[in-house]
Design a protein around this motif. Structure first.
Motif, PDB file in Angstrom:
ATOM      1  N   ILE A  13      21.748  52.953  70.120  1.00 48.33           N
ATOM      2  CA  ILE A  13      22.626  53.955  70.794  1.00 48.33           C
ATOM      3  C   ILE A  13      24.037  53.678  71.284  1.00 48.33           C
ATOM      4  CG2 ILE A  13      22.625  55.620  72.617  1.00 48.33           C
ATOM      5  CD1 ILE A  13      19.440  55.636  72.393  1.00 48.33           C
ATOM      6  N   LEU A  14      24.155  52.374  71.745  1.00 54.69           N
ATOM      7  CA  LEU A  14      25.255  52.041  72.401  1.00 54.69           C
ATOM      8  C   LEU A  14      26.345  51.964  71.546  1.00 54.69           C
ATOM      9  CD1 LEU A  14      26.570  50.681  74.982  1.00 54.69           C
ATOM     10  CD2 LEU A  14      25.742  48.304  74.084  1.00 54.69           C
ATOM     11  N   PRO A  15      26.629  51.575  70.325  1.00 54.60           N
ATOM     12  CA  PRO A  15      27.749  51.669  69.653  1.00 54.60           C
ATOM     13  C   PRO A  15      28.191  53.206  69.395  1.00 54.60           C
ATOM     14  CG  PRO A  15      25.907  50.463  68.524  1.00 54.60           C
ATOM     15  CD  PRO A  15      25.628  50.772  69.630  1.00 54.60           C
ATOM     16  N   ARG A  16      27.002  54.079  69.131  1.00 58.44           N
ATOM     17  CA  ARG A  16      27.362  55.264  68.607  1.00 58.44           C
ATOM     18  C   ARG A  16      28.235  56.044  69.868  1.00 58.44           C
ATOM     19  NH1 ARG A  16      21.816  57.561  66.263  1.00 58.44           N
ATOM     20  NH2 ARG A  16      21.540  55.739  64.469  1.00 58.44           N
ATOM     21  N   LEU A  17      27.594  55.853  70.910  1.00 61.59           N
ATOM     22  CA  LEU A  17      28.373  56.228  72.467  1.00 61.59           C
ATOM     23  C   LEU A  17      29.663  55.740  72.509  1.00 61.59           C
ATOM     24  CD1 LEU A  17      25.452  56.439  74.940  1.00 61.59           C
ATOM     25  CD2 LEU A  17      26.527  58.410  73.910  1.00 61.59           C
ATOM     26  N   GLN A  18      29.843  54.566  72.221  1.00 60.36           N
ATOM     27  CA  GLN A  18      31.224  53.925  72.221  1.00 60.36           C
ATOM     28  C   GLN A  18      32.123  54.452  71.210  1.00 60.36           C
ATOM     29  OE1 GLN A  18      29.660  49.663  71.467  1.00 60.36           O
ATOM     30  NE2 GLN A  18      29.970  49.136  73.722  1.00 60.36           N
ATOM     31  N   ASP A  19      31.704  54.510  70.146  1.00 58.45           N
ATOM     32  CA  ASP A  19      32.399  55.493  68.978  1.00 58.45           C
ATOM     33  C   ASP A  19      33.128  56.663  69.634  1.00 58.45           C
ATOM     34  OD1 ASP A  19      32.591  53.338  67.351  1.00 58.45           O
ATOM     35  OD2 ASP A  19      30.949  54.172  65.961  1.00 58.45           O
ATOM     36  N   ALA A  20      32.068  57.276  70.199  1.00 58.53           N
ATOM     37  CA  ALA A  20      32.189  58.763  70.678  1.00 58.53           C
ATOM     38  C   ALA A  20      33.332  58.851  71.565  1.00 58.53           C
ATOM     39  CB  ALA A  20      30.950  59.313  71.143  1.00 58.53           C
ATOM     40  N   LEU A  21      33.234  57.764  72.551  1.00 58.57           N
ATOM     41  CA  LEU A  21      34.134  57.818  73.668  1.00 58.57           C
ATOM     42  C   LEU A  21      35.533  57.264  73.233  1.00 58.57           C
ATOM     43  CD1 LEU A  21      31.881  56.154  76.482  1.00 58.57           C
ATOM     44  CD2 LEU A  21      33.006  58.194  76.467  1.00 58.57           C
ATOM     45  N   LYS A  22      35.801  56.952  71.874  1.00 54.24           N
ATOM     46  CA  LYS A  22      37.045  56.447  71.256  1.00 54.24           C
ATOM     47  C   LYS A  22      37.809  57.804  71.064  1.00 54.24           C
ATOM     48  CE  LYS A  22      35.774  52.146  69.237  1.00 54.24           C
ATOM     49  NZ  LYS A  22      35.515  51.559  68.022  1.00 54.24           N
ATOM     50  N   THR A  23      37.347  58.892  70.974  1.00 56.27           N
ATOM     51  CA  THR A  23      38.007  60.226  70.370  1.00 56.27           C
ATOM     52  C   THR A  23      37.708  61.445  71.572  1.00 56.27           C
ATOM     53  OG1 THR A  23      35.966  60.822  69.211  1.00 56.27           O
ATOM     54  CG2 THR A  23      37.649  59.629  68.137  1.00 56.27           C
ATOM     55  N   LYS A  24      36.815  61.062  72.336  1.00 56.98           N
ATOM     56  CA  LYS A  24      36.522  62.149  73.350  1.00 56.98           C
ATOM     57  C   LYS A  24      36.586  61.365  74.841  1.00 56.98           C
ATOM     58  CE  LYS A  24      33.674  64.796  70.382  1.00 56.98           C
ATOM     59  NZ  LYS A  24      32.321  65.265  70.082  1.00 56.98           N
ATOM     60  N   SER A  25      37.062  62.141  75.659  1.00 55.39           N
ATOM     61  CA  SER A  25      36.997  61.653  77.193  1.00 55.39           C
ATOM     62  C   SER A  25      35.942  62.298  77.845  1.00 55.39           C
ATOM     63  CB  SER A  25      38.332  62.138  78.161  1.00 55.39           C
ATOM     64  OG  SER A  25      38.238  63.497  78.144  1.00 55.39           O
ATOM     65  N   PHE A  26      35.412  61.409  78.817  1.00 58.18           N
ATOM     66  CA  PHE A  26      34.433  61.548  79.723  1.00 58.18           C
ATOM     67  C   PHE A  26      34.564  61.161  81.209  1.00 58.18           C
ATOM     68  CE2 PHE A  26      30.364  60.419  82.187  1.00 58.18           C
ATOM     69  CZ  PHE A  26      29.616  61.550  81.837  1.00 58.18           C
ATOM     70  N   ASP A  27      34.584  62.309  82.032  1.00 60.46           N
ATOM     71  CA  ASP A  27      35.312  61.911  83.527  1.00 60.46           C
ATOM     72  C   ASP A  27      34.175  61.495  84.343  1.00 60.46           C
ATOM     73  OD1 ASP A  27      37.970  62.563  82.826  1.00 60.46           O
ATOM     74  OD2 ASP A  27      37.566  64.695  83.256  1.00 60.46           O
ATOM     75  N   GLY A  28      34.190  60.508  85.228  1.00 62.39           N
ATOM     76  CA  GLY A  28      33.217  60.127  86.132  1.00 62.39           C
ATOM     77  C   GLY A  28      32.330  59.007  85.374  1.00 62.39           C
ATOM     78  N   SER A  29      31.278  58.740  85.996  1.00 63.35           N
ATOM     79  CA  SER A  29      30.348  57.460  85.650  1.00 63.35           C
ATOM     80  C   SER A  29      28.941  58.018  85.347  1.00 63.35           C
ATOM     81  CB  SER A  29      30.478  56.318  86.318  1.00 63.35           C
ATOM     82  OG  SER A  29      30.483  56.430  87.701  1.00 63.35           O
ATOM     83  N   LEU A  30      28.141  57.531  84.328  1.00 65.02           N
ATOM     84  CA  LEU A  30      27.036  57.971  84.185  1.00 65.02           C
ATOM     85  C   LEU A  30      26.083  56.924  83.701  1.00 65.02           C
ATOM     86  CD1 LEU A  30      25.016  60.724  83.944  1.00 65.02           C
ATOM     87  CD2 LEU A  30      25.368  60.484  81.503  1.00 65.02           C
ATOM     88  N   LYS A  31      24.772  56.686  84.330  1.00 63.97           N
ATOM     89  CA  LYS A  31      23.926  55.768  83.757  1.00 63.97           C
ATOM     90  C   LYS A  31      22.682  56.378  83.349  1.00 63.97           C
ATOM     91  CE  LYS A  31      22.991  52.721  86.966  1.00 63.97           C
ATOM     92  NZ  LYS A  31      22.576  51.859  87.859  1.00 63.97           N
ATOM     93  N   PHE A  32      22.316  55.956  82.225  1.00 62.20           N
ATOM     94  CA  PHE A  32      20.674  56.110  81.527  1.00 62.20           C
ATOM     95  C   PHE A  32      20.209  55.254  81.828  1.00 62.20           C
ATOM     96  CE2 PHE A  32      24.040  58.433  78.376  1.00 62.20           C
ATOM     97  CZ  PHE A  32      23.549  59.503  78.307  1.00 62.20           C
ATOM     98  N   ASP A  33      19.330  55.426  82.527  1.00 57.50           N
ATOM     99  CA  ASP A  33      18.230  54.289  83.157  1.00 57.50           C
ATOM    100  C   ASP A  33      17.066  54.264  82.595  1.00 57.50           C
ATOM    101  OD1 ASP A  33      16.639  52.378  84.363  1.00 57.50           O
ATOM    102  OD2 ASP A  33      17.324  52.902  86.340  1.00 57.50           O
ATOM    103  N   CYS A  34      16.641  53.471  81.510  1.00 57.69           N
ATOM    104  CA  CYS A  34      15.418  53.378  80.796  1.00 57.69           C
ATOM    105  C   CYS A  34      14.577  52.414  81.256  1.00 57.69           C
ATOM    106  CB  CYS A  34      15.763  53.298  79.232  1.00 57.69           C
ATOM    107  SG  CYS A  34      16.731  54.717  78.534  1.00 57.69           S
ATOM    108  N   GLY A  35      14.631  52.197  82.470  1.00 60.74           N
ATOM    109  CA  GLY A  35      13.734  51.041  83.018  1.00 60.74           C
ATOM    110  C   GLY A  35      13.682  49.722  82.330  1.00 60.74           C
TER     111      GLY A  35
END
Length: 102
Positions: A13-35
């Motif tokens: 999942i990580l590289p897919r989200l990194q790619d998405a953030l190259k073209t779209k902005s995300f304000d704030g910070s968010l954590k997906f915590d999978c234990g």
């Protein structure tokens, strides 16, 4: 140095989200915590597996994270069913839908 996710699911999942953030902005910070499987943090225009404090945290299983990101898990239903637990600022989590739009 960026930590690697423990789970192969999160490592996928990580590289897919990194790619998405190259073209779209995300304000704030968010954590997906999978234990024990690890975390993915969206902050400062990138996605990382390094744990840090965030504006909002979503706790869920890696499988539910995959379903959420693919649009196969409705966030509100998942919250009501206890599949996702949220802490911090829920308004930040609401911005996630803009990032995930195809």
């Amino acid at each position: 140095m960026d930590a690697a996710p423990t789970s192969p699911v999160l490592a996928d999942i990580l590289p897919r989200l990194q790619d998405a953030l190259k073209t779209k902005s995300f304000d704030g910070s968010l954590k997906f915590d999978c234990g024990d499987s690890g975390v993915i943090v969206l902050a400062d225009g990138t996605a990382t597996a390094t744990d840090q404090a965030t504006d909002c945290t979503l706790k869920m299983s890696p499988d539910n994270l995959v379903k959420l990101l693919k649009g196969k898990l409705n966030p509100m239903t998942a919250l009501a069913m206890g599949k996702i637990r949220i802490s911090g600022n829920p308004a930040v989590a609401m911005k996630l839908s803009d990032l995930l739009k195809r």
